[in-house]
Design a protein around this motif. Structure first.
Motif: not given
Length: 243
Positions: A54-59, A65-73
């Motif tokens: 996908x070329x979708x860049x929606x985060x 666990x206690x981690x949030x991983x914020x990445x584009x699609x």
């Protein structure tokens, strides 16, 4: 239908209004079906062409666990994982050295149609071992390798594994780092390495009790310092911990 006649002309047919309505609805339905097939065909054609990318860049924010991983699609490997929420593992891929996800411009690299390999595969999951691969060298790997090693790319030394180690068709790439545990990666050897898109593997500890394993082409081993630094920097950018 009803038929009428004129005195000086042929018979004319008068069509029943109910029949006309039915005909109109049939043609309207066929027109709508044609539009739906056209749109669906375009969507399906695009889906086939994308082949799971996908070329979708929606985060998306994925919690491990206690981690949030914020990445584009377009960095997330599997379609079902392109969502917000809790997961036990998150698999990503990046183009190196750009460190970007899938796009039209990067299509050939992600489809591996060029002469060089450019893609790194990353996996985040909860930490299982107390030490990362570098930390495991002295207590574990050093007892499993065959001395002496042979010179490898980028100042590394390549060691074969002993038969009892269980690491068949693999070598251990090791490079000294001042003031740190050595850089360590396991790589496939022989035909297995040639057939793999990313035959080398290394894991590091990141975030809050999180392990990041990344796999990369053998060609990148000569650039291991820049590669390892880029991976660590990208992980720090993606991660938000609960600490």
């Amino acid at each position: 239908m009803k038929q009428t006649a004129t005195a000086n002309g042929p018979q004319l047919t008068v069509v029943d209004s109910k029949l006309m309505k039915r005909v109109f609805y049939v043609f309207a339905g066929l027109a709508m079906l044609s539009v739906a097939i056209s749109l669906g065909g375009k969507w399906l054609g695009r889906s086939i062409a994308m082949a799971g990318y996908t070329d979708d860049t929606t985060i998306h924010e994925v919690v491990i666990g206690n981690n949030v991983i914020a990445v584009p699609a377009n960095v997330i490997r599997f379609d079902q994982a392109r969502r917000d929420g809790i997961a036990s593992r998150l698999d990503l891929y990046l183009r190196y050295p750009e460190m970007d996800g899938y796009s039209e411009a990067a299509r050939n690299d992600f489809n591996h149609t060029g002469s060089s390999k450019r893609i790194i595969f990353l996996s985040f999951e909860g930490q299982v071992m107390s030490r990362d691969m570098s930390g495991r060298f002295a207590p574990i790997y050093s007892a499993l390798i065959v001395q002496p090693g042979t010179p490898g790319p980028g100042g590394t030394t390549l060691y074969g594994f002993s038969e009892k180690s269980g690491y068949f068709n693999e070598v251990l790439a090791v490079a000294n780092r001042r003031g740190k545990d050595p850089f360590v990666a396991r790589c496939l050897s022989g035909p297995s390495a040639a057939q793999s898109l990313a035959p080398c593997e290394r894991d590091i500890l990141v975030g809050d009790n999180l392990s990041l394993t990344y796999r990369f082409p053998m060609e990148f081993l000569g650039d291991w310092q820049a590669l390892d630094a880029a991976i660590a920097a990208e992980a720090a950018r993606m991660l938000k911990t609960g600490r």
